[in-house]
Scaffold this motif. Structure first.
Motif, PDB file in Angstrom:
ATOM      1  N   LYS A   1       0.820  -1.228   0.000  1.00  0.00           N
ATOM      2  CA  LYS A   1       0.000   0.000   0.000  1.00  0.00           C
ATOM      3  C   LYS A   1       0.849   1.271   0.000  1.00  0.00           C
ATOM      4  O   LYS A   1       0.358   2.357  -0.286  1.00  0.00           O
ATOM      5  N   SER A   2       2.116   1.137   0.345  1.00  0.00           N
ATOM      6  CA  SER A   2       2.957   2.342   0.395  1.00  0.00           C
ATOM      7  C   SER A   2       3.586   2.659  -0.964  1.00  0.00           C
ATOM      8  O   SER A   2       4.284   3.659  -1.108  1.00  0.00           O
ATOM      9  N   PHE A   3       3.338   1.805  -1.955  1.00  0.00           N
ATOM     10  CA  PHE A   3       3.883   2.064  -3.296  1.00  0.00           C
ATOM     11  C   PHE A   3       2.815   2.729  -4.158  1.00  0.00           C
ATOM     12  O   PHE A   3       1.623   2.436  -4.009  1.00  0.00           O
ATOM     13  N   PRO A   4       3.250   3.614  -5.080  1.00  0.00           N
ATOM     14  CA  PRO A   4       2.255   4.319  -5.900  1.00  0.00           C
ATOM     15  C   PRO A   4       1.477   3.385  -6.809  1.00  0.00           C
ATOM     16  O   PRO A   4       0.323   3.651  -7.131  1.00  0.00           O
ATOM     17  N   ASN A   5       2.090   2.314  -7.235  1.00  0.00           N
ATOM     18  CA  ASN A   5       1.389   1.372  -8.113  1.00  0.00           C
ATOM     19  C   ASN A   5       2.098   0.014  -8.096  1.00  0.00           C
ATOM     20  O   ASN A   5       3.150  -0.151  -7.480  1.00  0.00           O
TER      21      ASN A   5
ATOM     22  N   ASN B   1       6.612  -3.992  -7.673  1.00  0.00           N
ATOM     23  CA  ASN B   1       7.322  -5.142  -8.238  1.00  0.00           C
ATOM     24  C   ASN B   1       8.768  -4.811  -8.622  1.00  0.00           C
ATOM     25  O   ASN B   1       9.630  -5.680  -8.579  1.00  0.00           O
ATOM     26  N   THR B   2       9.009  -3.558  -8.975  1.00  0.00           N
ATOM     27  CA  THR B   2      10.384  -3.143  -9.279  1.00  0.00           C
ATOM     28  C   THR B   2      11.239  -3.236  -8.019  1.00  0.00           C
ATOM     29  O   THR B   2      12.368  -3.726  -8.050  1.00  0.00           O
ATOM     30  N   MET B   3      10.678  -2.803  -6.913  1.00  0.00           N
ATOM     31  CA  MET B   3      11.402  -2.904  -5.635  1.00  0.00           C
ATOM     32  C   MET B   3      11.576  -4.366  -5.231  1.00  0.00           C
ATOM     33  O   MET B   3      12.657  -4.778  -4.790  1.00  0.00           O
ATOM     34  N   LEU B   4      10.520  -5.149  -5.414  1.00  0.00           N
ATOM     35  CA  LEU B   4      10.620  -6.571  -5.090  1.00  0.00           C
ATOM     36  C   LEU B   4      11.737  -7.226  -5.901  1.00  0.00           C
ATOM     37  O   LEU B   4      12.545  -8.003  -5.366  1.00  0.00           O
ATOM     38  N   PHE B   5      11.791  -6.906  -7.173  1.00  0.00           N
ATOM     39  CA  PHE B   5      12.825  -7.449  -8.063  1.00  0.00           C
ATOM     40  C   PHE B   5      14.221  -7.093  -7.526  1.00  0.00           C
ATOM     41  O   PHE B   5      15.112  -7.942  -7.448  1.00  0.00           O
ATOM     42  N   GLU B   6      14.392  -5.838  -7.136  1.00  0.00           N
ATOM     43  CA  GLU B   6      15.686  -5.384  -6.597  1.00  0.00           C
ATOM     44  C   GLU B   6      16.055  -6.178  -5.345  1.00  0.00           C
ATOM     45  O   GLU B   6      17.186  -6.622  -5.185  1.00  0.00           O
ATOM     46  N   ARG B   7      15.083  -6.350  -4.471  1.00  0.00           N
ATOM     47  CA  ARG B   7      15.371  -7.061  -3.212  1.00  0.00           C
ATOM     48  C   ARG B   7      15.673  -8.544  -3.460  1.00  0.00           C
ATOM     49  O   ARG B   7      16.505  -9.140  -2.795  1.00  0.00           O
ATOM     50  N   LEU B   8      14.963  -9.121  -4.426  1.00  0.00           N
ATOM     51  CA  LEU B   8      15.239 -10.528  -4.747  1.00  0.00           C
ATOM     52  C   LEU B   8      16.654 -10.655  -5.304  1.00  0.00           C
ATOM     53  O   LEU B   8      17.425 -11.519  -4.882  1.00  0.00           O
ATOM     54  N   LYS B   9      17.012  -9.802  -6.235  1.00  0.00           N
ATOM     55  CA  LYS B   9      18.355  -9.877  -6.828  1.00  0.00           C
ATOM     56  C   LYS B   9      19.423  -9.634  -5.769  1.00  0.00           C
ATOM     57  O   LYS B   9      20.453 -10.299  -5.747  1.00  0.00           O
ATOM     58  N   ALA B  10      19.174  -8.695  -4.881  1.00  0.00           N
ATOM     59  CA  ALA B  10      20.160  -8.354  -3.853  1.00  0.00           C
ATOM     60  C   ALA B  10      20.455  -9.551  -2.947  1.00  0.00           C
ATOM     61  O   ALA B  10      21.564  -9.694  -2.429  1.00  0.00           O
ATOM     62  N   ASN B  11      19.475 -10.410  -2.763  1.00  0.00           N
ATOM     63  CA  ASN B  11      19.655 -11.569  -1.875  1.00  0.00           C
ATOM     64  C   ASN B  11      20.277 -12.774  -2.584  1.00  0.00           C
ATOM     65  O   ASN B  11      20.532 -13.803  -1.942  1.00  0.00           O
ATOM     66  N   THR B  12      20.465 -12.677  -3.881  1.00  0.00           N
ATOM     67  CA  THR B  12      21.063 -13.737  -4.726  1.00  0.00           C
ATOM     68  C   THR B  12      20.656 -15.164  -4.303  1.00  0.00           C
ATOM     69  O   THR B  12      21.519 -15.997  -3.985  1.00  0.00           O
ATOM     70  N   PRO B  13      19.377 -15.437  -4.317  1.00  0.00           N
ATOM     71  CA  PRO B  13      18.927 -16.767  -3.878  1.00  0.00           C
ATOM     72  C   PRO B  13      19.142 -17.846  -4.946  1.00  0.00           C
ATOM     73  O   PRO B  13      19.071 -17.558  -6.145  1.00  0.00           O
ATOM     74  N   ASP B  14      19.413 -19.045  -4.490  1.00  0.00           N
ATOM     75  CA  ASP B  14      19.405 -20.191  -5.407  1.00  0.00           C
ATOM     76  C   ASP B  14      17.969 -20.581  -5.730  1.00  0.00           C
ATOM     77  O   ASP B  14      17.696 -21.173  -6.769  1.00  0.00           O
ATOM     78  N   LEU B  15      17.074 -20.293  -4.788  1.00  0.00           N
ATOM     79  CA  LEU B  15      15.668 -20.659  -4.967  1.00  0.00           C
ATOM     80  C   LEU B  15      14.795 -19.607  -4.280  1.00  0.00           C
ATOM     81  O   LEU B  15      15.102 -19.165  -3.173  1.00  0.00           O
ATOM     82  N   ILE B  16      13.712 -19.239  -4.953  1.00  0.00           N
ATOM     83  CA  ILE B  16      12.714 -18.343  -4.357  1.00  0.00           C
ATOM     84  C   ILE B  16      11.489 -19.192  -4.051  1.00  0.00           C
ATOM     85  O   ILE B  16      10.954 -19.863  -4.942  1.00  0.00           O
ATOM     86  N   ILE B  17      11.079 -19.156  -2.796  1.00  0.00           N
ATOM     87  CA  ILE B  17      10.011 -20.047  -2.346  1.00  0.00           C
ATOM     88  C   ILE B  17       8.763 -19.224  -2.037  1.00  0.00           C
ATOM     89  O   ILE B  17       8.784 -18.376  -1.146  1.00  0.00           O
ATOM     90  N   LEU B  18       7.697 -19.476  -2.778  1.00  0.00           N
ATOM     91  CA  LEU B  18       6.426 -18.823  -2.453  1.00  0.00           C
ATOM     92  C   LEU B  18       5.695 -19.700  -1.447  1.00  0.00           C
ATOM     93  O   LEU B  18       5.518 -20.902  -1.667  1.00  0.00           O
ATOM     94  N   ALA B  19       5.297 -19.090  -0.343  1.00  0.00           N
ATOM     95  CA  ALA B  19       4.608 -19.847   0.706  1.00  0.00           C
ATOM     96  C   ALA B  19       3.437 -19.008   1.196  1.00  0.00           C
ATOM     97  O   ALA B  19       3.538 -18.287   2.184  1.00  0.00           O
ATOM     98  N   GLY B  20       2.353 -19.059   0.430  1.00  0.00           N
ATOM     99  CA  GLY B  20       1.206 -18.225   0.769  1.00  0.00           C
ATOM    100  C   GLY B  20       1.442 -16.774   0.383  1.00  0.00           C
ATOM    101  O   GLY B  20       0.979 -15.873   1.075  1.00  0.00           O
ATOM    102  N   TYR B  21       2.159 -16.570  -0.713  1.00  0.00           N
ATOM    103  CA  TYR B  21       2.360 -15.208  -1.239  1.00  0.00           C
ATOM    104  C   TYR B  21       1.158 -14.884  -2.115  1.00  0.00           C
ATOM    105  O   TYR B  21       0.892 -15.590  -3.094  1.00  0.00           O
ATOM    106  N   MET B  22       0.423 -13.841  -1.761  1.00  0.00           N
ATOM    107  CA  MET B  22      -0.894 -13.626  -2.357  1.00  0.00           C
ATOM    108  C   MET B  22      -0.904 -12.677  -3.563  1.00  0.00           C
ATOM    109  O   MET B  22      -1.963 -12.229  -3.975  1.00  0.00           O
ATOM    110  N   ARG B  23       0.277 -12.394  -4.105  1.00  0.00           N
ATOM    111  CA  ARG B  23       0.314 -11.544  -5.303  1.00  0.00           C
ATOM    112  C   ARG B  23       0.891 -12.316  -6.475  1.00  0.00           C
ATOM    113  O   ARG B  23       1.624 -13.274  -6.292  1.00  0.00           O
ATOM    114  N   ILE B  24       0.532 -11.825  -7.669  1.00  0.00           N
ATOM    115  CA  ILE B  24       1.025 -12.482  -8.874  1.00  0.00           C
ATOM    116  C   ILE B  24       2.365 -11.859  -9.251  1.00  0.00           C
ATOM    117  O   ILE B  24       2.477 -10.629  -9.345  1.00  0.00           O
ATOM    118  N   LEU B  25       3.360 -12.694  -9.437  1.00  0.00           N
ATOM    119  CA  LEU B  25       4.665 -12.155  -9.825  1.00  0.00           C
ATOM    120  C   LEU B  25       4.596 -11.683 -11.277  1.00  0.00           C
ATOM    121  O   LEU B  25       4.038 -12.375 -12.139  1.00  0.00           O
TER     122      LEU B  25
END
Ligand code: GRF
Length: 189
Positions: free
Chosen positions: A60-64, A69-93
């Motif tokens: 809700k704090s993002f304008p749109n 999703n741009t911020m989410l992308f940045e945070r995912l890349k920053a964490n350099t995961p071997d695997l991204i695990i969705l566990a009750g994530y209620m948004r569409i990537l």
């Protein structure tokens, strides 16, 4: 050491089951971060209790959606995961995240896909009178609850069983098998 990032929006029982299983077995898997879009999610309490680093991207704090999703992308890349695990994530990537991490994002769904995609899957399978239902763990693609299936576990709906009982048993299956699939994907058999 392999690393994972877990995305969750709500209760977080799968998140906790995964963390506990990794720890109790000493698997060389680091849960680098829990990321949630929901500042009120109970999963945050679990992350604090389990001392897993967490990041709140309050949708809700993002304008749109694109900004979020741009911020989410940045945070995912920053964490350099071997695997991204969705566990009750209620948004569409968005497609660009799916594309970048192709075959590195997995999801769990509480029904036997392709049956009952979307929300309230356990309830809908129950109401449809299914004699058999179960759980699906699959790679994430551009569509909802779609993508190549990695594992399915089925269970019979018992005669006269209540929805609550079925829900409990489905969640127990999730908590047992999601960590095992994660281990297999990251560490092999
Ligand atoms: C699980 O039933 C999972 O299959 C679905 O969302 C639910 C999340 O539960 N995708 P929890 O937040 O892990 O308790």
């Amino acid at each position: 050491m392999k690393s994972v990032v877990i995305l969750a929006s709500g209760n977080g029982s799968n998140f906790e089951a995964i963390v506990r299983k990794i720890r109790s077995n000493n698997w060389p898997i680091e849960v680098r971060a829990l990321i949630t879009d929901n500042p009120g999610a109970y999963v945050l309490i679990r992350a604090q209790r389990l001392k897993i680093p967490y990041e709140v991207l309050d949708f809700k704090s993002f304008p749109n959606k694109v900004a979020y999703n741009t911020m989410l992308f940045e945070r995912l890349k920053a964490n350099t995961p071997d695997l991204i695990i969705l566990a009750g994530y209620m948004r569409i990537l968005p497609d660009f995240i799916v594309e970048h991490f192709r075959n590195k994002i997995i999801n769990i769904h509480p029904a036997l896909l392709p049956a009952f995609p979307g929300v309230r899957a356990i309830e809908r399978a129950y109401e449809a009178g299914c004699k058999v239902t179960g759980i699906t763990i699959h790679y994430v693609d551009e569509r909802v609850d779609s993508g190549p299936i990695i594992e399915q576990v089925c269970t019979k709906v018992r005669k006269g069983e209540s929805l609550e009982s079925l829900e409990k048993r489905i969640h127990r299956l999730e908590h047992k098998f999601y960590p095992l699939v994660i281990k297999k994907l990251l560490l092999g058999d």
